[in-house]
Design a protein around this motif. Structure first.
Motif, PDB file in Angstrom:
ATOM      1  N   VAL A 289       0.687  -1.288  -0.112  1.00 17.82           N
ATOM      2  CA  VAL A 289      -0.350  -0.058   0.213  1.00 17.82           C
ATOM      3  C   VAL A 289       0.839   1.528  -0.083  1.00 17.82           C
ATOM      4  CG1 VAL A 289      -1.780   1.316   1.556  1.00 17.82           C
ATOM      5  CG2 VAL A 289      -1.787  -1.148   1.227  1.00 17.82           C
ATOM      6  N   GLU A 290       0.651   1.535  -1.013  1.00 24.06           N
ATOM      7  CA  GLU A 290       1.651   2.764  -1.502  1.00 24.06           C
ATOM      8  C   GLU A 290       0.727   4.534  -0.454  1.00 24.06           C
ATOM      9  OE1 GLU A 290       4.436   2.918  -1.706  1.00 24.06           O
ATOM     10  OE2 GLU A 290       5.259   4.878  -2.793  1.00 24.06           O
ATOM     11  N   LEU A 291       1.808   5.547  -0.139  1.00 21.73           N
ATOM     12  CA  LEU A 291       1.476   6.643   0.189  1.00 21.73           C
ATOM     13  C   LEU A 291       2.097   7.748  -0.668  1.00 21.73           C
ATOM     14  CD1 LEU A 291       1.316   6.933   3.882  1.00 21.73           C
ATOM     15  CD2 LEU A 291      -0.338   6.055   2.716  1.00 21.73           C
ATOM     16  N   VAL A 292       1.494   8.293  -1.487  1.00 17.61           N
ATOM     17  CA  VAL A 292       2.073   9.452  -2.365  1.00 17.61           C
ATOM     18  C   VAL A 292       0.895  10.820  -2.181  1.00 17.61           C
ATOM     19  CG1 VAL A 292       2.599  10.646  -4.976  1.00 17.61           C
ATOM     20  CG2 VAL A 292       2.902   8.007  -4.267  1.00 17.61           C
ATOM     21  N   LYS A 293       1.747  12.018  -2.286  1.00 19.24           N
ATOM     22  CA  LYS A 293       1.694  13.480  -1.606  1.00 19.24           C
ATOM     23  C   LYS A 293       2.496  14.297  -2.880  1.00 19.24           C
ATOM     24  CE  LYS A 293       1.155  13.301   3.415  1.00 19.24           C
ATOM     25  NZ  LYS A 293       1.570  14.069   4.380  1.00 19.24           N
ATOM     26  N   PHE A 294       1.361  15.405  -3.211  1.00 18.27           N
ATOM     27  CA  PHE A 294       1.535  16.136  -3.829  1.00 18.27           C
ATOM     28  C   PHE A 294       1.833  17.315  -3.144  1.00 18.27           C
ATOM     29  CE2 PHE A 294       0.173  12.827  -6.690  1.00 18.27           C
ATOM     30  CZ  PHE A 294       1.344  12.787  -7.974  1.00 18.27           C
ATOM     31  N   ALA A 295       3.105  18.010  -2.475  1.00 20.17           N
ATOM     32  CA  ALA A 295       3.176  18.870  -1.792  1.00 20.17           C
ATOM     33  C   ALA A 295       3.638  20.347  -2.537  1.00 20.17           C
ATOM     34  CB  ALA A 295       3.726  18.873  -1.037  1.00 20.17           C
ATOM     35  N   ARG A 296       3.355  21.606  -1.569  1.00 19.66           N
ATOM     36  CA  ARG A 296       3.902  22.571  -1.780  1.00 19.66           C
ATOM     37  C   ARG A 296       5.433  22.599  -2.016  1.00 19.66           C
ATOM     38  NH1 ARG A 296       0.594  27.302  -2.655  1.00 19.66           N
ATOM     39  NH2 ARG A 296      -1.683  26.289  -3.428  1.00 19.66           N
ATOM     40  N   PRO A 297       6.299  23.501  -2.089  1.00 20.79           N
ATOM     41  CA  PRO A 297       7.369  23.217  -1.653  1.00 20.79           C
ATOM     42  C   PRO A 297       7.598  23.378  -0.238  1.00 20.79           C
ATOM     43  CG  PRO A 297       7.619  24.125  -3.593  1.00 20.79           C
ATOM     44  CD  PRO A 297       5.993  23.791  -3.463  1.00 20.79           C
ATOM     45  N   SER A 306       4.649  14.415   8.373  1.00 21.20           N
ATOM     46  CA  SER A 306       3.608  13.690   8.709  1.00 21.20           C
ATOM     47  C   SER A 306       2.923  12.683   7.987  1.00 21.20           C
ATOM     48  CB  SER A 306       2.082  14.996   8.318  1.00 21.20           C
ATOM     49  OG  SER A 306       2.542  14.423   7.241  1.00 21.20           O
ATOM     50  N   LEU A 307       3.827  12.103   6.758  1.00 20.94           N
ATOM     51  CA  LEU A 307       3.701  10.959   6.210  1.00 20.94           C
ATOM     52  C   LEU A 307       4.936   9.842   6.917  1.00 20.94           C
ATOM     53  CD1 LEU A 307       3.068   9.317   3.376  1.00 20.94           C
ATOM     54  CD2 LEU A 307       5.730   9.920   2.979  1.00 20.94           C
ATOM     55  N   VAL A 308       6.094   9.859   7.420  1.00 16.97           N
ATOM     56  CA  VAL A 308       6.264   8.865   8.481  1.00 16.97           C
ATOM     57  C   VAL A 308       5.145   8.953   9.501  1.00 16.97           C
ATOM     58  CG1 VAL A 308       8.533   8.834   9.653  1.00 16.97           C
ATOM     59  CG2 VAL A 308       8.230   9.275   7.725  1.00 16.97           C
ATOM     60  N   GLY A 309       4.442   9.301   9.605  1.00 10.95           N
ATOM     61  CA  GLY A 309       3.834   9.817  11.354  1.00 10.95           C
ATOM     62  C   GLY A 309       2.423   8.536  11.067  1.00 10.95           C
ATOM     63  N   ASN A 310       2.027   8.859   9.492  1.00 14.28           N
ATOM     64  CA  ASN A 310       0.933   7.921   9.100  1.00 14.28           C
ATOM     65  C   ASN A 310       1.649   6.505   8.968  1.00 14.28           C
ATOM     66  OD1 ASN A 310       0.298  10.317   6.895  1.00 14.28           O
ATOM     67  ND2 ASN A 310      -0.546   9.838   8.903  1.00 14.28           N
ATOM     68  N   VAL A 311       2.792   6.254   8.555  1.00  7.47           N
ATOM     69  CA  VAL A 311       2.845   4.884   8.621  1.00  7.47           C
ATOM     70  C   VAL A 311       3.546   4.529  10.111  1.00  7.47           C
ATOM     71  CG1 VAL A 311       4.932   2.982   7.586  1.00  7.47           C
ATOM     72  CG2 VAL A 311       4.434   5.272   6.434  1.00  7.47           C
ATOM     73  N   GLU A 312       4.051   5.001  11.241  1.00  4.35           N
ATOM     74  CA  GLU A 312       3.797   4.807  12.355  1.00  4.35           C
ATOM     75  C   GLU A 312       3.244   4.145  12.272  1.00  4.35           C
ATOM     76  OE1 GLU A 312       7.220   6.413  15.092  1.00  4.35           O
ATOM     77  OE2 GLU A 312       7.224   7.811  13.132  1.00  4.35           O
ATOM     78  N   GLN A 383       4.931  26.599 -11.172  1.00  4.31           N
ATOM     79  CA  GLN A 383       5.859  25.679 -10.686  1.00  4.31           C
ATOM     80  C   GLN A 383       5.929  24.556 -10.552  1.00  4.31           C
ATOM     81  OE1 GLN A 383       6.575  27.080  -6.461  1.00  4.31           O
ATOM     82  NE2 GLN A 383       6.169  29.215  -7.397  1.00  4.31           N
ATOM     83  N   PHE A 384       7.057  23.894 -10.722  1.00  4.49           N
ATOM     84  CA  PHE A 384       7.122  22.961  -9.846  1.00  4.49           C
ATOM     85  C   PHE A 384       6.837  22.584  -8.665  1.00  4.49           C
ATOM     86  CE2 PHE A 384      10.051  23.090 -13.437  1.00  4.49           C
ATOM     87  CZ  PHE A 384      10.230  22.069 -14.002  1.00  4.49           C
ATOM     88  N   LEU A 385       6.370  21.430  -7.892  1.00  3.73           N
ATOM     89  CA  LEU A 385       5.986  21.519  -7.007  1.00  3.73           C
ATOM     90  C   LEU A 385       6.699  20.498  -6.768  1.00  3.73           C
ATOM     91  CD1 LEU A 385       4.080  18.043  -7.426  1.00  3.73           C
ATOM     92  CD2 LEU A 385       2.276  19.457  -7.648  1.00  3.73           C
ATOM     93  N   HIS A 386       6.536  20.137  -5.345  1.00  3.66           N
ATOM     94  CA  HIS A 386       7.374  18.561  -4.441  1.00  3.66           C
ATOM     95  C   HIS A 386       6.453  17.345  -4.397  1.00  3.66           C
ATOM     96  CE1 HIS A 386      10.455  20.883  -2.167  1.00  3.66           C
ATOM     97  NE2 HIS A 386      10.499  21.543  -3.494  1.00  3.66           N
ATOM     98  N   THR A 387       6.935  16.253  -4.602  1.00  2.78           N
ATOM     99  CA  THR A 387       6.771  14.889  -4.490  1.00  2.78           C
ATOM    100  C   THR A 387       7.329  13.934  -3.640  1.00  2.78           C
ATOM    101  OG1 THR A 387       8.132  14.114  -6.744  1.00  2.78           O
ATOM    102  CG2 THR A 387       5.923  15.190  -7.062  1.00  2.78           C
ATOM    103  N   LEU A 388       6.706  13.181  -2.833  1.00  7.81           N
ATOM    104  CA  LEU A 388       6.704  12.990  -1.375  1.00  7.81           C
ATOM    105  C   LEU A 388       6.398  10.993  -1.982  1.00  7.81           C
ATOM    106  CD1 LEU A 388       5.779  15.636  -0.090  1.00  7.81           C
ATOM    107  CD2 LEU A 388       6.866  14.954   1.989  1.00  7.81           C
ATOM    108  N   ASN A 389       6.381   9.854  -1.325  1.00 12.48           N
ATOM    109  CA  ASN A 389       6.065   8.804  -1.144  1.00 12.48           C
ATOM    110  C   ASN A 389       6.918   8.145  -0.113  1.00 12.48           C
ATOM    111  OD1 ASN A 389       7.968   6.535  -1.852  1.00 12.48           O
ATOM    112  ND2 ASN A 389       7.634   8.015  -4.477  1.00 12.48           N
ATOM    113  N   GLY A 390       5.848   7.348   0.186  1.00 10.51           N
ATOM    114  CA  GLY A 390       6.370   6.223   1.461  1.00 10.51           C
ATOM    115  C   GLY A 390       5.221   4.603   1.107  1.00 10.51           C
ATOM    116  N   SER A 391       6.252   3.885   1.874  1.00  7.27           N
ATOM    117  CA  SER A 391       5.354   2.516   1.643  1.00  7.27           C
ATOM    118  C   SER A 391       4.414   2.696   2.918  1.00  7.27           C
ATOM    119  CB  SER A 391       6.519   0.977   1.575  1.00  7.27           C
ATOM    120  OG  SER A 391       7.677   1.691   1.901  1.00  7.27           O
ATOM    121  N   GLY A 392       3.312   2.344   2.925  1.00  9.18           N
ATOM    122  CA  GLY A 392       2.152   2.203   3.711  1.00  9.18           C
ATOM    123  C   GLY A 392       1.456   1.218   4.170  1.00  9.18           C
TER     124      GLY A 392
END
Length: 429
Positions: A289-297, A306-312, A383-392
């Motif tokens: 299950v993968e988590l992906v975020k499109f974020a403001r820089p 917070s992404l890490v917190g969600n996985v924890e 402008q380019f946004l920031h991407t993040l992801n984590g296995s969740g």
RNA sequence: GGAGAGGUGGGUGAGUGGCUGAAACCAACGGUUUGCUAAACCGUCGUACUGGGAAACUGGUACCGAGAGUUCGAAUCUCUCCCUCUCCGCCA
């Protein structure tokens, strides 16, 4: 992909960043080629301007039924020069792009400089009150997940190998149900409690998508490819989910947005035979299950926390011992600027197993995949946004942790409480 | 697998080889009017690269699915490729 402007402006910083990642990459060559490229552009655009102006004059002369042969002859020469320079520019462009693509992302300043996994920093660990003490001699025989799987007939690695080859696990009976329960539980928790939007992506993608998230060209030997259709089996749902917005410009209110999706993941793991390959520890197909975020820089590092917190949170609900590592520069992946690894405890292996990796790619992927947003509403400049992801999270490693940590002295397995509504049973064996 | 249709800006959709970065309309944004909403009216409204400028801004170039060709000049003509859609057949 790094910003060429940034390379031009602070080359020593980029050079240092490349070195910190133990990557090769010739920053100086990039600078030279970039200079050459801009010289050609200046020259060829000057010629094109001439061509455009004179072409107008020719049109005018023809309208007036006057003779334009001299100018036409003159422009023939100009056009030839343009053709030559354009060709040269094309070659330089490709060369420059290849070289810039070969440069890794530069780590965030909060990332410790280090060479290998030995330099990673353990930030915290969490051990649920009721599981066995990690560093104590267990009171009863501890079976590993393979033995437990065989004993209860829930994991059949031999028949999996018959069907597809080694590294393709087969889940049977309560094992299959437990796997499904785990996936659904994680999805539901992220959707209901953490505000993610569910995605069920395709499991095969085209080349453009693989380039977008950076699997290609570097990792091509690690992926399954359907040669007839030029498609790849995804190694992670990160690929389709991040590429959803490839070549798009998002509206201000769409950023940040959070996506969560299940997929099977396929990895050839070429060249990794021999190390930790038994059972679930390294497989060619697993569920995640993968988590992906499109974020403001300006918010992306808060989003990473917070992404890490969600996985924890998932691991805490499941009551599985884990620890959080901050990867050092040398262990941080090519595209990432900062990565946290979450590792779960395997009592049988007597070691920590990586079950999740959470990264902020800043604008590295977004630049490659051309994903932008309008920060101040409809009229603002993209402008380019920031991407993040984590296995969740990845279920294979999690399954190891559950089976081993939840085994009773008799070798039965207790189903973790939050999974029981999903499985319909509370005990295996 | 067979047959056909089509790819133009955020969307719909015009576009006789030069006056088209691109009509018109819609959406969006700013404003005027208005008790509020609506309507009406006016204005703004592409992206990238590159040069100048501290900046606001501004010069240039490119871009009408992609690439190649013809031409002094291509959204427009030619070729190749890609993609999407519809119908038929087969199938989950």
């Amino acid at each position: 992909m790094l910003d060429m402007k940034r390379i031009r402006e602070v080359p020593e910083l980029v050079r240092q960043g490349v070195q910190n990642k133990n990557e090769k990459g010739d920053v100086d060559a990039v600078l030279v080629i970039d200079r050459r490229r801009r010289d050609i552009i200046a020259e060829v655009e000057q010629l094109k301007n001439t061509r455009n102006v004179v072409s107008q004059e020719i049109a005018q002369l023809k309208k007036e039924k006057k003779d334009a042969d001299d100018k036409i002859a003159e422009m023939k020469v100009v056009s030839d020069s343009i053709k030559q320079l354009d060709e040269e520019l094309r070659i330089v462009d490709v060369d420059l792009r290849d070289r810039v693509l070969a440069l890794p992302n530069i780590c965030h300043e909060s990332v410790p400089v280090g060479r290998s996994s030995a330099d990673n920093v353990e930030l915290r660990s969490w051990v649920p009150p009721h599981t066995m003490r990690l560093n104590e001699e267990p009171e009863h025989v501890v079976l590993d997940h393979i033995e437990l799987g065989k004993k209860h007939g829930i994991l059949d690695f031999d028949r999996g190998a018959k069907l597809s080859g080694s590294g393709f696990p087969l889940y049977v009976g309560q094992g299959a149900t437990l796997e499904r329960a785990l996936i659904n539980f994680m999805l539901d928790t992220h959707l209901r409690e953490h505000g993610y939007r569910e995605v069920f992506p395709p499991f095969v993608v085209n080349t453009e998508s693989m380039y977008g998230t950076g699997q290609l060209p570097k990792m091509s030997e690690d992926m399954y490819r359907c040669a007839d259709d030029d498609l790849y089996l995804i190694p992670t749902a990160e690929v389709p989910i991040t590429n959803m917005y490839r070549d798009e410009i998002l509206e201000a209110e769409q950023v940040p947005s959070y996506f969560c999706g299940y997929s099977a993941c396929f990895r050839r793991e070429a060249g990794s035979y021999g190390k930790q390959t038994k059972g679930f520890l390294r497989v060619h197909q697993f569920n995640k299950v993968e988590l992906v975020k499109f974020a403001r820089p300006e918010q992306s590092y808060d989003e990473l926390e917070s992404l890490v917190g969600n996985v924890e949170h998932i691991l805490q609900l499941l009551e599985i011992p884990y620890r959080v590592l901050l990867l050092c520069s040398g262990d941080t992946s090519f595209s990432s600027a900062k990565t946290y690894d979450l590792e779960v405890w395997s009592p049988a292996e007597n070691t920590w197993l990586e079950a999740s990796s959470c990264s902020n790619f800043e604008d590295f992927q977004a630049r490659r995949a051309n994903i932008r947003f309008r920060p101040e509403g409809a009229q603002s400049k993209p402008q380019f946004l920031h991407t993040l992801n984590g296995s969740g999270l990845a279920t294979s490693r999690l399954m190891v942790a559950i089976l081993e940590n939840y085994q009773t002295p008799e070798g039965k397995i207790i189903v973790p409480k939050p999974l029981q509504p999903y499985t319909g049973f509370t005990m295996i064996g």
